[in-house]
Every structure is written in structure tokens, then in C-alpha cells.
Design an enzyme around this catalytic site. Sequence first.
Site, short mmCIF file in Angstrom:
data_model
loop_
_atom_site.label_atom_id
_atom_site.label_comp_id
_atom_site.label_asym_id
_atom_site.label_seq_id
_atom_site.Cartn_x
_atom_site.Cartn_y
_atom_site.Cartn_z
N ASP A 85 0.77 -1.24 0.12
CA ASP A 85 0.17 -0.05 -0.12
C ASP A 85 0.86 1.21 0.05
OD1 ASP A 85 -2.31 1.31 0.12
OD2 ASP A 85 -2.32 1.35 2.41
N ARG B 149 -8.59 0.57 13.12
CA ARG B 149 -8.04 1.00 14.17
C ARG B 149 -8.82 1.48 15.43
NH1 ARG B 149 -3.12 4.82 11.72
NH2 ARG B 149 -2.36 3.17 10.14
P1 13P Z 1 -8.83 4.81 5.57
O1 13P Z 1 -8.08 5.89 6.35
O2 13P Z 1 -10.25 5.72 5.12
O3 13P Z 1 -9.27 3.80 6.44
O4 13P Z 1 -8.16 4.58 4.01
C1 13P Z 1 -7.11 3.51 4.18
C2 13P Z 1 -6.35 3.70 2.92
O5 13P Z 1 -6.72 4.07 2.05
C3 13P Z 1 -5.14 2.71 2.87
O6 13P Z 1 -4.58 2.83 1.70
O1 G3H Z 2 -3.30 5.06 3.53
C1 G3H Z 2 -2.67 4.84 4.42
C2 G3H Z 2 -2.71 3.41 5.26
O2 G3H Z 2 -3.86 4.03 6.42
C3 G3H Z 2 -1.82 2.96 6.04
O3 G3H Z 2 -1.33 3.77 7.15
O4 G3H Z 2 0.87 4.28 6.63
O5 G3H Z 2 0.12 4.64 8.87
O6 G3H Z 2 0.32 2.58 8.03
P1 G3H Z 2 0.30 3.83 7.52
ZN ZN Z 3 -4.64 4.95 0.84
#
Ligand code: 13P
Ligand code: G3H
Ligand code: ZN
Length: 317
Positions: A81, A260
Amino acid sequence: MIVTTDALFRIAYGKYAVGAYNINNMEQALGLFQGNVKAEAPFIIQISKGARKYSGIPMIEAIIRAAEQLYPDAIYAVHLDHGDEATCHSCIDSGFYSSVMIDASHEPFDKNVEITRRVVEHAHSRGLSVEAELGMLGGVEEDIALDEKHAMLTDPDEAKLFVERSGCDSLAVAVGTSHGAYKFKGQQSLHFDRIEAIQKKLPNFPLVMHGSSSVPQEEVTRINAAGGKLDPSARGVDENEFKRAALLGVTKVNIDTDGRLVWTRVHREYFRDLPQEFDFRKPGTIFVEEYAKFIMHKAEKLGSAGQLPAVRKIVSK
Ligand code: 13P
Ligand code: G3H
Ligand code: ZN
């Protein structure tokens, strides 16, 4: 069974959306697998750079492999991600990931294309697919003018050009969602007109919706009643809009913040009610159960619940 993200997208496109959930630890993995297996839903596990740093790379991978042994019926993909270019290359080489996201959306259009193109070439040579991002994901405030709002959303013509030039396999688009617990003030809807316009330019191309947590008011209230200090104006995306978005090509829906909130609520309430306790396994067990319930609920809203037998038939061929 780990499958390619591409396979999940081909099966789901235009019918339902696949939930993509971030994990950082064992409890999240247990709840995620349990919830999706119970709901009979395919899913995507997302690992952020922050998660890789928090748990350590071998640890997060081992957690996922171990969860698979405990839940052999699960069908899922593993996705990086919000990767930068170096992390994408490293994940592609690792052999563990089904797909990566290169997030160069902060760069000018041409630079975003150039970086994404390099990641795509590497990923495709190893059989992985690539998600890219175009547009500025951000809270679109109610009190700004309609023209201004639309300027912040992903432009359909640019999206088409970007996909053609970069060769990416899916695209994260700005259509009215944003990351975190404070997405916007007041009630908001997804910009369906914009999703539809993007789909017209990119038919049969999977769109990704980041920032899709719904930030349930009940969670915020319970967290604050147990000593939390979240701003009660926290708002999220209406989960009842997921299915309509899925019909218009939104095939992956990213959810992290809501998980979370479940964690925070469970642990705050547990230690508020039992201040003499210090065995973390007790609230940990409650969290796994609550997170699994949350995942089952999301699978219903995404339309992915009950799809596992059909997915299994196709991927086992
Ligand atoms: P949220 O903060 O809405 O859960 O989005 C998560 C997200 O886009 C992770 O890439
Ligand atoms: O969009 C980001 C996700 O919520 C991941 O969050 O980078 O704090 O792990 P993080
Ligand atoms: Zn995201």
C-alpha cells in the site's frame, strides 16, 4: 490461498468490490482471516511502508503465512500500500506480493507516468500487477464551490491518458474520499457522476477507492466515553454506497482507519472496566472477535460476501 490481485479483479469487476485491509500485527491478521472466511469473501491484505517498519519485514510475512495455515479456506492477495519506487522494486523482487501500489500522485503528471512506467515494467516481468494513483485525495469540504470541488477530483481524460502511458493495471482515483478519521464535515456522498465519467473513459478497468473507512459514530462515541479524545465531528464514507460504486468499476475499497477504531474501542473499554487487569491476551482475544465481526459486516456492504465458492472454482482451474 494467495492469488493474483489481477485474478480477483477480473472476477469481481462490475459486480462487487474487494475489501483491502491494512494489517500491522497478529491480532489484525487473525480477525481479518476469520471474518472473511466466515463471510465467504475474497480479500486483499495491504501492507504499508509503516507496517513493514513496525513489525519488521520477515515478521509481517510470517504472520500472513501462519494465518493461512490456520484458515486454509481463505482466498486473498497481498498488496503493498502506498509504495515509493524503491519499496515497490524491493517488494516485486521479494516474491511475496501479488501486487504493488506506486504512489507518485504528489509528482507532476509526466513524472508520475515515468515512475509508474518503471515499476510496471519490473512488476509485469515478474507477473505482478500495479496500482497507481492520480488526483489529490483529500477531504472535499461542503462549503467550497462546486467548481472547486470538481477540480480536486480525478479528471477522466487525464485518467485515460495516464493509464495508456503508464501501463498500470488499476488506478486509485479521487472521487470524494480521503484518508483518516476526519474526512469531511457534515454528510457527504461519493461523486458518482465522476466515477461514471471515469468508467466511460476506462471501461473494464479496475478503479480503487482509498480512504474508504466509514468512521462509525458509535465507535467514536464509545472511544470517547472510555477516555478517548477523538473529535466528535469525525466523519467517514457511507458504506451503503459501496455497491453502487462497484457497479461503476470500483473494484478495490481500502479500509484501515475503521480497524484502528475497533482496536481503540476494545482496549479502552476493557481497561476502563477492568483497571486491575494486565493480561493483554484478554482484550486481544476480544479484539480479534470484534474485528472479525467488523470484516463480515464490510463484506456484506461491499457485495463480496458469499463469493468465495465462485472465486475458488475459477482460481483452482
Ligand atoms: P482509511 O483511512 O479511510 O481507512 O483509508 C485507508 C487507505 O486508503 C489505505 O490505503
Ligand atoms: O493510507 C494509508 C494507510 O492507512 C496506512 O497507514 O502508513 O500509517 O500504515 P500507515
Ligand atoms: Zn490509501
